[in-house]
Design an enzyme around this catalytic site. Structure first.
Site, PDB file in Angstrom:
ATOM      1  N   GLN A  10     -13.631  13.148 -24.111  1.00  0.00           N
ATOM      2  CA  GLN A  10     -13.119  14.439 -24.200  1.00  0.00           C
ATOM      3  C   GLN A  10     -12.132  15.029 -23.832  1.00  0.00           C
ATOM      4  O   GLN A  10     -10.740  15.428 -22.903  1.00  0.00           O
ATOM      5  CB  GLN A  10     -14.113  15.596 -23.530  1.00  0.00           C
ATOM      6  CG  GLN A  10     -13.741  16.719 -23.455  1.00  0.00           C
ATOM      7  CD  GLN A  10     -15.119  17.976 -22.770  1.00  0.00           C
ATOM      8  OE1 GLN A  10     -14.365  19.184 -21.876  1.00  0.00           O
ATOM      9  NE2 GLN A  10     -15.946  17.427 -23.617  1.00  0.00           N
TER      10      GLN A  10
ATOM     11  N   TYR B 115     -15.921  23.835 -12.990  1.00  0.00           N
ATOM     12  CA  TYR B 115     -16.296  25.054 -12.992  1.00  0.00           C
ATOM     13  C   TYR B 115     -17.488  26.089 -12.332  1.00  0.00           C
ATOM     14  O   TYR B 115     -17.385  27.360 -12.630  1.00  0.00           O
ATOM     15  CB  TYR B 115     -17.355  25.059 -14.401  1.00  0.00           C
ATOM     16  CG  TYR B 115     -16.570  24.462 -15.978  1.00  0.00           C
ATOM     17  CD1 TYR B 115     -15.108  23.717 -15.892  1.00  0.00           C
ATOM     18  CD2 TYR B 115     -17.098  24.364 -16.802  1.00  0.00           C
ATOM     19  CE1 TYR B 115     -14.471  22.955 -16.552  1.00  0.00           C
ATOM     20  CE2 TYR B 115     -16.634  23.064 -18.370  1.00  0.00           C
ATOM     21  CZ  TYR B 115     -15.153  22.927 -18.021  1.00  0.00           C
ATOM     22  OH  TYR B 115     -14.508  22.400 -18.628  1.00  0.00           O
TER      23      TYR B 115
ATOM     24  N   ILE C  89     -19.753  34.173 -30.065  1.00  0.00           N
ATOM     25  CA  ILE C  89     -20.172  32.968 -30.195  1.00  0.00           C
ATOM     26  C   ILE C  89     -20.936  32.721 -31.701  1.00  0.00           C
ATOM     27  O   ILE C  89     -20.968  31.797 -31.838  1.00  0.00           O
ATOM     28  CB  ILE C  89     -21.217  33.082 -28.739  1.00  0.00           C
ATOM     29  CG1 ILE C  89     -20.765  32.909 -28.112  1.00  0.00           C
ATOM     30  CG2 ILE C  89     -22.237  32.429 -28.826  1.00  0.00           C
ATOM     31  CD1 ILE C  89     -21.126  33.994 -26.630  1.00  0.00           C
TER      32      ILE C  89
ATOM     33  N   HIS D 151     -14.057  13.689 -15.584  1.00  0.00           N
ATOM     34  CA  HIS D 151     -13.207  14.797 -15.782  1.00  0.00           C
ATOM     35  C   HIS D 151     -12.226  14.854 -16.221  1.00  0.00           C
ATOM     36  O   HIS D 151     -11.809  14.911 -17.393  1.00  0.00           O
ATOM     37  CB  HIS D 151     -13.597  15.865 -14.258  1.00  0.00           C
ATOM     38  CG  HIS D 151     -13.883  17.740 -15.649  1.00  0.00           C
ATOM     39  ND1 HIS D 151     -13.878  18.694 -14.841  1.00  0.00           N
ATOM     40  CD2 HIS D 151     -12.616  17.932 -16.423  1.00  0.00           C
ATOM     41  CE1 HIS D 151     -13.617  19.781 -15.838  1.00  0.00           C
ATOM     42  NE2 HIS D 151     -12.817  18.692 -16.574  1.00  0.00           N
TER      43      HIS D 151
ATOM     44  N   LYS E  58     -19.706  17.583 -15.872  1.00  0.00           N
ATOM     45  CA  LYS E  58     -18.415  16.061 -15.111  1.00  0.00           C
ATOM     46  C   LYS E  58     -18.459  15.733 -14.122  1.00  0.00           C
ATOM     47  O   LYS E  58     -18.513  16.743 -13.599  1.00  0.00           O
ATOM     48  CB  LYS E  58     -16.920  16.168 -15.769  1.00  0.00           C
ATOM     49  CG  LYS E  58     -17.339  17.015 -17.503  1.00  0.00           C
ATOM     50  CD  LYS E  58     -16.524  17.527 -17.904  1.00  0.00           C
ATOM     51  CE  LYS E  58     -16.170  18.286 -19.338  1.00  0.00           C
ATOM     52  NZ  LYS E  58     -16.471  19.917 -19.470  1.00  0.00           N
TER      53      LYS E  58
ATOM     54  N   SER F  83     -12.879  11.891 -19.834  1.00  0.00           N
ATOM     55  CA  SER F  83     -12.340  13.303 -20.499  1.00  0.00           C
ATOM     56  C   SER F  83     -10.655  12.863 -20.037  1.00  0.00           C
ATOM     57  O   SER F  83     -10.275  12.814 -18.497  1.00  0.00           O
ATOM     58  CB  SER F  83     -13.387  14.071 -19.921  1.00  0.00           C
ATOM     59  OG  SER F  83     -12.870  15.558 -20.346  1.00  0.00           O
ATOM     60  N   ASN F  84     -10.169  13.128 -20.848  1.00  0.00           N
ATOM     61  CA  ASN F  84      -8.814  13.262 -20.301  1.00  0.00           C
ATOM     62  C   ASN F  84      -8.018  11.993 -20.145  1.00  0.00           C
ATOM     63  O   ASN F  84      -6.792  11.799 -19.571  1.00  0.00           O
ATOM     64  CB  ASN F  84      -8.198  14.512 -19.620  1.00  0.00           C
ATOM     65  CG  ASN F  84      -8.670  15.714 -19.910  1.00  0.00           C
ATOM     66  OD1 ASN F  84      -8.153  16.937 -20.930  1.00  0.00           O
ATOM     67  ND2 ASN F  84      -9.607  16.727 -19.132  1.00  0.00           N
TER      68      ASN F  84
ATOM     69  N   PRO G  46      -9.870  24.151 -28.611  1.00  0.00           N
ATOM     70  CA  PRO G  46      -9.661  24.134 -30.066  1.00  0.00           C
ATOM     71  C   PRO G  46      -9.202  25.006 -30.632  1.00  0.00           C
ATOM     72  O   PRO G  46      -8.543  25.166 -32.205  1.00  0.00           O
ATOM     73  CB  PRO G  46     -11.791  23.803 -30.864  1.00  0.00           C
ATOM     74  CG  PRO G  46     -12.517  24.752 -29.622  1.00  0.00           C
ATOM     75  CD  PRO G  46     -11.890  24.170 -27.746  1.00  0.00           C
TER      76      PRO G  46
ATOM     77  N   LYS H 198     -15.575  28.220 -26.648  1.00  0.00           N
ATOM     78  CA  LYS H 198     -15.781  28.885 -25.866  1.00  0.00           C
ATOM     79  C   LYS H 198     -15.796  30.415 -25.669  1.00  0.00           C
ATOM     80  O   LYS H 198     -14.942  31.102 -26.125  1.00  0.00           O
ATOM     81  CB  LYS H 198     -15.236  28.231 -24.641  1.00  0.00           C
ATOM     82  CG  LYS H 198     -15.875  29.101 -23.242  1.00  0.00           C
ATOM     83  CD  LYS H 198     -14.655  30.472 -22.389  1.00  0.00           C
ATOM     84  CE  LYS H 198     -14.523  30.870 -21.377  1.00  0.00           C
ATOM     85  NZ  LYS H 198     -14.310  32.016 -21.409  1.00  0.00           N
TER      86      LYS H 198
END
Length: 281
Positions: free
Chosen positions: A168, A49, A244, A107, A74, A146-147, A196, A237
């Site tokens: 995740q 990121y 938020i 990740h 990650k 993750s994934n 989400p 996010k």
């Protein structure tokens, strides 16, 4: 905020704040600061990121005691060996300005250069061994992935000393990865839900809007309530302070079994679950 208990006994807040696509600098810094001010205590970022430094600065400037926070980052696909994973962890920690991490994730399971001859399996075993050593040394409170789909997890578990605490994956109303969900539940691996809200198309769906109207809530709040009632840990996010804060107003929603099923089976949405064995990285 309530907590889930991971398979190693560590407590994790049931809802986290995602920072994917939050630009390094003021955008990511102000978003994380706003999230912490609103009441989030779980922040999710990643080396790829490229905003770990801004996330870390917001954590420091918030004034919230470190032990009250749960921070995840990650390991990216370009790290293939034990040594590279160790170095990547140290670099992330330096950018974040932390002396320990709450959760570290692989990740993606299958980097593009390693898709022949089962090289991805060796890579995952290698980097997982590094993460296990960091965990055993007390530098990370929990480790996960993750994934990962069931076949990735099965391969990892063949050599793992520590069972992943978290997987995740992409989960949202209309995006329900049944095989991965069932596998993780059977192995006591908590499912975190990235994306989400879908890719934004959820907000134009009339069936979801009808459910939101029924409960007097926003579509975002309904999507988060659905995730929580499924036992997932959603990672919403936003970079807009009002949204938020608004996203946290989801804990008093009790969706009926019928509405849970409607949301689970929403069809026609774009951007479903990605295929980790076919990603271009």
């Amino acid at each position: 905020m309530k907590n889930y208990t991971l398979n190693n006994g560590v407590k994790i807040p049931v809802l986290g704040f995602g920072t994917w696509k939050a630009q390094d600098g003021e955008e990511a810094y102000q978003a994380v600061l706003a999230a912490l001010k609103a009441g989030y205590r779980h922040i999710d970022t990643a080396a790829i990121y490229k905003n770990e430094e801004s996330v870390g600065r917001a954590i420091k400037d918030s004034g919230i005691p470190r032990e009250e926070l749960f921070i995840t980052t990650k390991l990216w696909n370009s790290k293939h060996t034990y040594e590279e994973a160790m170095e990547a962890f140290d670099s992330s920690m330096e950018r974040l300005g932390l002396d320990y991490l709450d959760l570290y994730l692989i990740h993606w399971p299958n980097p593009k250069p390693l898709r022949e001859d089962g090289a991805w399996q060796k890579r995952n075993a290698e980097v997982w061994r590094a993460m296990e050593d960091l965990y055993q040394a007390g530098k990370i409170r929990a480790i996960g992935v993750s994934n990962f789909l069931p076949h990735h997890l099965e391969a990892l578990l063949e050599t793992a000393r520590v069972t992943p605490a978290v997987n995740q994956i992409r989960l949202a109303p209309g995006v329900y990865q049944t095989e991965a969900v069932d596998f993780c539940r059977a192995h006591d691996i908590l499912l975190e839900a990235w994306g989400p809200f879908g890719q934004g198309e959820l907000f134009q769906n009339s069936a979801v809007q009808a459910i939101a109207d029924k409960y007097g809530k926003t579509i975002a709040q309904i999507a988060l309530a659905w995730s929580l009632q499924e036992g997932f840990l959603p990672l919403p996010k936003s970079v807009t302070p009002s949204r938020i804060a608004s996203n946290l107003d989801c804990f008093d929603i009790e969706l009926s079994p019928a509405d849970l099923e409607i949301l689970k089976n929403i069809s026609g949405l774009e951007g479903g679950a990605p295929n980790p064995d076919g990603m271009d990285f």
